[in-house]
Design an enzyme around this catalytic site. Structure first.
Site, PDB file in Angstrom:
ATOM      1  N   HIS A 265       8.907 -26.482   0.087  1.00  0.00           N
ATOM      2  CA  HIS A 265       8.256 -27.585  -0.604  1.00  0.00           C
ATOM      3  C   HIS A 265       7.078 -27.095  -1.429  1.00  0.00           C
ATOM      4  O   HIS A 265       6.177 -27.859  -1.753  1.00  0.00           O
ATOM      5  CB  HIS A 265       7.815 -28.640   0.420  1.00  0.00           C
TER       6      HIS A 265
ATOM      7  N   GLU B 149       0.826  -1.222   0.000  1.00  0.00           N
ATOM      8  CA  GLU B 149       0.000   0.000   0.000  1.00  0.00           C
ATOM      9  C   GLU B 149       0.850   1.257   0.000  1.00  0.00           C
ATOM     10  O   GLU B 149       0.441   2.279  -0.525  1.00  0.00           O
ATOM     11  CB  GLU B 149      -0.921   0.023   1.228  1.00  0.00           C
TER      12      GLU B 149
ATOM     13  N   LYS C  18     -13.105   1.131  -1.292  1.00  0.00           N
ATOM     14  CA  LYS C  18     -14.001   1.420  -0.156  1.00  0.00           C
ATOM     15  C   LYS C  18     -15.209   2.206  -0.677  1.00  0.00           C
ATOM     16  O   LYS C  18     -16.357   1.914  -0.318  1.00  0.00           O
ATOM     17  CB  LYS C  18     -13.279   2.275   0.894  1.00  0.00           C
TER      18      LYS C  18
END
Ligand code: PA5
Length: 478
Positions: free
Chosen positions: A333, A304, A447
């Site tokens: 892995h 951000e 938002k």
């Protein structure tokens, strides 16, 4: 005298960064960063260091003062935490992003790995901790199967005081508490928010909730060392004064102008040069489960802060480095194949631990099968260290940029130090990229679109904008 007041102890807890494997002398000229290229940047580095100081003085980098300016708040936090401990069995954080990732990371680092599953006595009498960092209805519903809301305190955390996710969580909880407890519900809720702005502070005043404040100049992702992170930590028995002492020590270390003496500045400089060379991915790979969620916290901080369309002059730059979370050894892995043989587009940061807090011996057995018996007599500590060294070697051999940040041991002091160092690294990288590391217009867009979709008054125009987006074609949904 507390241990963190002793110079010698503090120095023994200094975090180090080994950046050998970022350098061309070690990793080769093709991928590595030369000392000359760092030195060529010296004017830019000096300017950036000066800008860090100027901005701090001008009150534009308030996160840097948090280790020093919260003495009274810390007292109140500890006092509140003690009251919560006496009265409640569970403590639930309602929040998201910068209002949730820090509390999760610090709890994982500093408390028992199965803290919530321990008996109250084994938790030292402290309440269980839950952080509701999503609005998944199944998860929210599941929470009510493991807590008794009459014995639970809720900490609503939102800097803006209006984030849909957090406010929805709050509305659900408030309604449940009111139904169960009537007018006496208020002391189950603590609000952490801006002192003046936003809806949560209005509601908190109206309802009479206990409040803590997030300083105006400290944004969500830089707020872990404010009451955002300090209250949940104190409630779970973490020494928040030591956490802040670690941050103060990191401030000392990261206030030196010379990049060769300043780990945070050097780290940012290397990442900046790596980005310029097309390394657009930053992998954080802790070799300790305790540090697993530090990688989540860092991912938000780095993404951000640095992922920006415009520079400070308003020119389109589209910069940033995509953070990836991995865990050593687990992801050896899973992802290390890609890191060693895939595109040359990554910088890997190992987070290592000098000494683990526990030692686990590997039992001897199967002496007749040497490929198994060689493990016996070693410890898991030796094994995890060896695996970290082996992965580092594999990356070096494949000429992949990597650095290792080592915490001598995981404790409140080193965690405070780490949080602060990574924040300064991010801010300094922002200076080098000439962008605003403290805003998040891309998050705001999402938002606002959510508000519009759910019919928040004042967002009618945004709703129209959304409604005019290209219609989905059936043919592309199979
Ligand atoms: O770093 C930020 O500012 C954001 O990611 C916020 O932490 C996140 O969006 C939550 O915002 P708020 O604390 O205002 O609810």
């Amino acid at each position: 005298m507390k241990r963190y007041e002793k110079r010698e102890w503090k120095e023994s807890m200094k975090i180090t960064m080994d950046f050998n494997n970022m350098m061309s002398e070690v990793i080769g000229d093709e991928q590595g960063i030369s000392k000359a290229s760092i030195d060529q940047l010296s004017d830019r580095l000096k300017e950036a260091a000066q800008a860090m100081k100027d901005k701090r003085k001008a009150g534009k980098m308030d996160f840097r003062d948090l280790p020093y300016n919260q003495k009274d708040i810390v007292k109140d936090l500890i006092d509140t935490a003690n009251k919560i401990k006496d009265r409640f069995d569970a403590f639930v954080v309602l929040g998201i992003g910068g209002s949730a990732l820090g509390p999760i990371a610090v709890q994982q680092a500093l408390n028992h790995m199965h803290y919530n599953e321990l008996s109250k006595e084994d938790r030292g009498g402290y309440p269980r901790l839950y952080v509701v960092d999503n609005v998944d209805p199944e998860r929210m519903d599941a929470l009510f199967d493991v807590i008794d809301i009459e014995k639970t305190a809720f900490n609503v955390i939102t800097k803006s005081g209006s984030t849909s996710e957090t406010m929805s969580q709050f509305l659900i909880i408030q309604d449940m508490l009111k139904t169960k407890l009537g007018d006496k519900y208020q002391d189950h809720i603590i609000a952490t928010t801006d002192a003046e702005n936003g809806n949560l502070i209005k509601i908190a005043k109206q309802e009479g909730f206990k409040t803590f404040f997030i300083p105006r100049g400290v944004g969500g992702r830089f707020s872990e060392l404010t009451p955002v992170g300090l209250l949940p930590a104190a409630v779970c028995g973490i020494d928040i004064e030591e956490l802040l002492a670690g941050a103060a020590y990191a401030d000392e270390l990261s206030s030196v102008d010379n990049v060769y003496e300043n780990m945070a500045y050097m780290a940012a400089t290397l990442q900046y040069l790596a980005m310029k060379a097309g390394k657009n991915i930053s992998v954080m790979m802790p070799y300790a489960d305790s540090l697993k969620y530090m990688a989540d916290w860092y991912a938000q901080l780095w993404a951000e802060s640095l992922g920006k369309r415009y520079d400070l002059e308003g020119k389109e730059v589209f910069v940033g480095q995509t953070p990836v979370k991995a865990l050593g050894v687990t992801d050896q892995h899973s992802q290390v194949q890609l890191y060693t043989e895939g595109p040359f587009d990554k910088v890997v940061t190992f987070l290592g631990v000098g000494e683990y807090r526990k030692t686990m011996e590997i039992a001897r057995g199967y002496e007749d099968i040497p490929a198994v018996s060689f493990l016996g007599g070693h410890t898991l500590n030796e094994l995890i260290h060896a695996e970290q060294a082996a992965t580092e070697y594999a990356l070096l051999k494949a000429k992949r940029l990597n650095r290792t940040i080592t915490l001598p041991v995981v404790n409140a002091f080193t965690i405070g130090q780490l949080l602060y160092l990574l924040e300064v690294e991010t801010a300094f990288a922002g200076e080098l990229l000439n962008i605003d590391a403290f805003d998040q217009p891309g998050v705001e867009e999402g938002k606002n679109a959510t508000y519009a979709l759910l019919g928040r008054p004042g967002y009618e125009e945004k709703k129209q904008e959304l409604d005019s987006r290209p219609k989905k074609k059936e043919e592309y949904i199979i």
